[in-house]
Write a protein that holds these residues in place. Structure first.
Motif, PDB file in Angstrom:
ATOM      1  N   ARG A 132       0.809  -1.215   0.000  1.00 23.71           N
ATOM      2  CA  ARG A 132       0.000   0.000   0.000  1.00 23.71           C
ATOM      3  C   ARG A 132       0.846   1.270   0.000  1.00 23.71           C
ATOM      4  NH1 ARG A 132      -2.004  -3.997   2.929  1.00 23.71           N
ATOM      5  NH2 ARG A 132      -4.218  -4.554   2.830  1.00 23.71           N
ATOM      6  N   ARG A 133       2.154   1.118   0.068  1.00 21.60           N
ATOM      7  CA  ARG A 133       3.078   2.249   0.058  1.00 21.60           C
ATOM      8  C   ARG A 133       4.045   2.091  -1.121  1.00 21.60           C
ATOM      9  NH1 ARG A 133       4.408   2.391   6.610  1.00 21.60           N
ATOM     10  NH2 ARG A 133       2.259   2.872   7.261  1.00 21.60           N
ATOM     11  N   LEU A 156       0.653  -8.591  -9.287  1.00 18.41           N
ATOM     12  CA  LEU A 156      -0.360  -8.360  -8.255  1.00 18.41           C
ATOM     13  C   LEU A 156      -1.328  -9.530  -8.300  1.00 18.41           C
ATOM     14  CD1 LEU A 156      -0.829  -4.599  -9.080  1.00 18.41           C
ATOM     15  CD2 LEU A 156      -0.043  -5.441  -6.861  1.00 18.41           C
ATOM     16  N   VAL A 157      -0.815 -10.683  -7.941  1.00 15.19           N
ATOM     17  CA  VAL A 157      -1.541 -11.938  -8.126  1.00 15.19           C
ATOM     18  C   VAL A 157      -2.188 -12.357  -6.809  1.00 15.19           C
ATOM     19  CG1 VAL A 157      -1.298 -14.377  -8.733  1.00 15.19           C
ATOM     20  CG2 VAL A 157      -0.070 -12.617 -10.031  1.00 15.19           C
ATOM     21  N   SER A 158      -3.499 -12.406  -6.819  1.00 19.07           N
ATOM     22  CA  SER A 158      -4.280 -12.836  -5.661  1.00 19.07           C
ATOM     23  C   SER A 158      -3.966 -12.019  -4.409  1.00 19.07           C
ATOM     24  CB  SER A 158      -4.040 -14.326  -5.395  1.00 19.07           C
ATOM     25  OG  SER A 158      -5.018 -14.860  -4.523  1.00 19.07           O
ATOM     26  N   CYS A 159      -3.793 -10.709  -4.580  1.00 17.69           N
ATOM     27  CA  CYS A 159      -3.515  -9.869  -3.412  1.00 17.69           C
ATOM     28  C   CYS A 159      -4.423  -8.647  -3.333  1.00 17.69           C
ATOM     29  CB  CYS A 159      -2.054  -9.443  -3.388  1.00 17.69           C
ATOM     30  SG  CYS A 159      -1.515  -8.453  -4.786  1.00 17.69           S
ATOM     31  N   VAL A 163      -7.111  -5.900  -0.281  1.00 17.84           N
ATOM     32  CA  VAL A 163      -7.039  -4.449  -0.099  1.00 17.84           C
ATOM     33  C   VAL A 163      -8.480  -3.939  -0.088  1.00 17.84           C
ATOM     34  CG1 VAL A 163      -6.224  -2.259  -1.047  1.00 17.84           C
ATOM     35  CG2 VAL A 163      -4.821  -4.321  -1.285  1.00 17.84           C
ATOM     36  N   SER A 164      -8.882  -3.267   0.970  1.00 24.60           N
ATOM     37  CA  SER A 164     -10.271  -2.835   1.111  1.00 24.60           C
ATOM     38  C   SER A 164     -10.590  -1.684   0.160  1.00 24.60           C
ATOM     39  CB  SER A 164     -10.546  -2.399   2.552  1.00 24.60           C
ATOM     40  OG  SER A 164      -9.835  -1.206   2.856  1.00 24.60           O
ATOM     41  N   ASP A 165     -11.872  -1.489  -0.102  1.00 20.81           N
ATOM     42  CA  ASP A 165     -12.293  -0.381  -0.947  1.00 20.81           C
ATOM     43  C   ASP A 165     -11.852   0.959  -0.362  1.00 20.81           C
ATOM     44  OD1 ASP A 165     -13.485  -1.946  -2.880  1.00 20.81           O
ATOM     45  OD2 ASP A 165     -15.478  -1.857  -1.967  1.00 20.81           O
ATOM     46  N   GLU A 166     -11.868   1.050   0.967  1.00 19.51           N
ATOM     47  CA  GLU A 166     -11.458   2.290   1.629  1.00 19.51           C
ATOM     48  C   GLU A 166      -9.994   2.628   1.358  1.00 19.51           C
ATOM     49  OE1 GLU A 166     -13.126  -0.160   3.021  1.00 19.51           O
ATOM     50  OE2 GLU A 166     -15.092   0.817   3.287  1.00 19.51           O
ATOM     51  N   GLU A 167      -9.199   1.615   1.029  1.00 23.90           N
ATOM     52  CA  GLU A 167      -7.778   1.833   0.734  1.00 23.90           C
ATOM     53  C   GLU A 167      -7.524   2.107  -0.740  1.00 23.90           C
ATOM     54  OE1 GLU A 167      -5.532  -0.807   4.107  1.00 23.90           O
ATOM     55  OE2 GLU A 167      -6.816  -1.898   2.703  1.00 23.90           O
ATOM     56  N   ASP A 168      -8.595   2.193  -1.539  1.00 27.44           N
ATOM     57  CA  ASP A 168      -8.534   2.597  -2.948  1.00 27.44           C
ATOM     58  C   ASP A 168      -7.565   1.731  -3.755  1.00 27.44           C
ATOM     59  OD1 ASP A 168      -8.851   3.969  -5.321  1.00 27.44           O
ATOM     60  OD2 ASP A 168      -7.559   5.647  -4.726  1.00 27.44           O
ATOM     61  N   PRO A 169      -7.915   0.466  -3.982  1.00 30.53           N
ATOM     62  CA  PRO A 169      -6.995  -0.411  -4.728  1.00 30.53           C
ATOM     63  C   PRO A 169      -6.701   0.073  -6.143  1.00 30.53           C
ATOM     64  CG  PRO A 169      -9.145  -1.447  -4.458  1.00 30.53           C
ATOM     65  CD  PRO A 169      -9.138  -0.246  -3.569  1.00 30.53           C
ATOM     66  N   GLU A 215     -12.237  -8.803  -0.071  1.00 32.95           N
ATOM     67  CA  GLU A 215     -13.307  -8.171  -0.828  1.00 32.95           C
ATOM     68  C   GLU A 215     -13.275  -8.658  -2.271  1.00 32.95           C
ATOM     69  OE1 GLU A 215     -14.091  -4.034  -0.458  1.00 32.95           O
ATOM     70  OE2 GLU A 215     -13.396  -3.922   1.627  1.00 32.95           O
ATOM     71  N   ALA A 216     -14.163  -9.628  -2.566  1.00 30.50           N
ATOM     72  CA  ALA A 216     -14.360  -9.985  -3.973  1.00 30.50           C
ATOM     73  C   ALA A 216     -15.016  -8.804  -4.674  1.00 30.50           C
ATOM     74  CB  ALA A 216     -15.238 -11.222  -4.071  1.00 30.50           C
ATOM     75  N   ARG A 217     -14.738  -8.650  -5.966  1.00 31.52           N
ATOM     76  CA  ARG A 217     -15.251  -7.488  -6.690  1.00 31.52           C
ATOM     77  C   ARG A 217     -15.860  -7.909  -8.028  1.00 31.52           C
ATOM     78  NH1 ARG A 217     -10.443  -5.380  -4.020  1.00 31.52           N
ATOM     79  NH2 ARG A 217     -11.120  -3.694  -2.644  1.00 31.52           N
ATOM     80  N   PRO A 218     -16.791  -7.100  -8.550  1.00 26.91           N
ATOM     81  CA  PRO A 218     -17.351  -7.385  -9.882  1.00 26.91           C
ATOM     82  C   PRO A 218     -16.276  -7.288 -10.954  1.00 26.91           C
ATOM     83  CG  PRO A 218     -18.673  -5.753  -8.688  1.00 26.91           C
ATOM     84  CD  PRO A 218     -17.400  -5.926  -7.923  1.00 26.91           C
ATOM     85  N   GLY A 219     -16.492  -7.984 -12.040  1.00 26.52           N
ATOM     86  CA  GLY A 219     -15.518  -7.986 -13.118  1.00 26.52           C
ATOM     87  C   GLY A 219     -15.220  -6.597 -13.656  1.00 26.52           C
ATOM     88  N   ALA A 220     -16.255  -5.744 -13.748  1.00 23.13           N
ATOM     89  CA  ALA A 220     -16.039  -4.394 -14.264  1.00 23.13           C
ATOM     90  C   ALA A 220     -15.097  -3.603 -13.373  1.00 23.13           C
ATOM     91  CB  ALA A 220     -17.382  -3.669 -14.391  1.00 23.13           C
TER      92      ALA A 220
END
Length: 266
Positions: A132-133, A156-159, A163-169, A215-220
């Motif tokens: 994150r840094r 960035l494989v399976s990591c 990272v939470s949405d609040e941390e702005d991946p 946090e799983a995420r939608p494909g988009a």
């Protein structure tokens, strides 16, 4: 009495790297890791074990492609986890002995174990650092001998699903992208929530007791991680569909809820 790992580390809380090791059939885990992992296996109807095997296979194919076909010689693997079979350095060095691989993980136990296993080869290093840094990670990698005088591969494989949405991946990935030389590549795999939203939400609750959120995420939303990169064919697809070669391992039921892809920075 608190259970301790060698070196005095508290192992009473599930650890995502050790859970991943358990899914792969490794030996570097403790009862809390196994209990949490078994719950995830139950929720996923067994898919998680297929997914981690496919994730390793996808990573291997991507690294081989980058080393053999794209001439990449510098690989930076973030959120690397515990070293296991088919590691990045094994594949990269097999294809190109002049490759240099730097692994980064924020877990002290993982980093110490990685350094112990990889000691003796100056082409491979394992750093403890927080992905994150970006500036700190890239500076530390440079101090370890990782150079940015030509295109590199950022893995960035399976990591990112840790990272939470609040941390702005998406912003995090962009920060790395803007520091990479032209011609560099990015490799991403990420759990997709499109078809199993209820199970993914329950999995997030299990990981809520671990050392990192899930946090799983939608494909988009996953596709946004490739903003600023040119997609490498076949684009962002289920892992088993990314250049599977002659011996693919199709998942049971034909669906794997993990997407992966490779992008190139113009």
């Amino acid at each position: 009495m608190t259970e301790q790992a060698p070196g005095g580390f508290d192992v009473t809380r599930p650890n995502v790297a050790r859970m991943y090791d358990y899914y792969l059939g490794g030996k570097n885990h403790f009862p809390p890791d196994r209990a949490a992992a078994e719950r995830i296996i139950e929720l996923s109807h067994g898919y998680v074990r297929e997914a981690v095997r496919e994730n390793r296979a996808f990573l291997g194919r991507a690294v081989r492609y980058l080393a053999a076909e794209c001439g990449i010689r510098r690989f930076l693997d973030l959120g690397a986890g515990l070293p296991t079979q088919g590691n990045v350095h094994e594949i990269a060095l097999e294809e190109a002995p002049d490759s240099f691989v730097t692994y980064v993980d924020n877990d002290a136990v993982v980093a110490a174990h990685g350094r112990a296993l990889l000691e003796g080869d100056s082409r491979v290093s394992f750093l403890q650092g927080d992905m994150r840094r970006p500036k700190e990670v890239l500076a530390a990698a440079g101090e370890a001998g990782f150079t940015f005088d030509g295109p590199v591969a950022l893995l960035l494989v399976s990591c990112l699903h840790f990272v939470s949405d609040e941390e702005d991946p998406a912003g995090l990935v962009a920060a790395y992208r803007d520091l990479l030389p032209a011609g560099s590549h990015i490799v991403v795999s990420h759990v997709c929530s499109d078809l199993l939203p209820e199970e993914m939400a329950q999995a997030g609750a299990v990981y809520g007791n671990a050392n990192a959120p899930f946090e799983a995420r939608p494909g988009a939303q996953i596709a946004r991680f490739f903003d600023g990169f040119e997609p490498v064919e076949p684009g962002l697809v289920p892992l088993n569909e990314w250049r599977p070669g002659d011996d693919p391992l199709p998942p049971r039921g034909g669906f794997l809820p993990v997407l992966g892809g490779v992008g190139r920075r113009p």
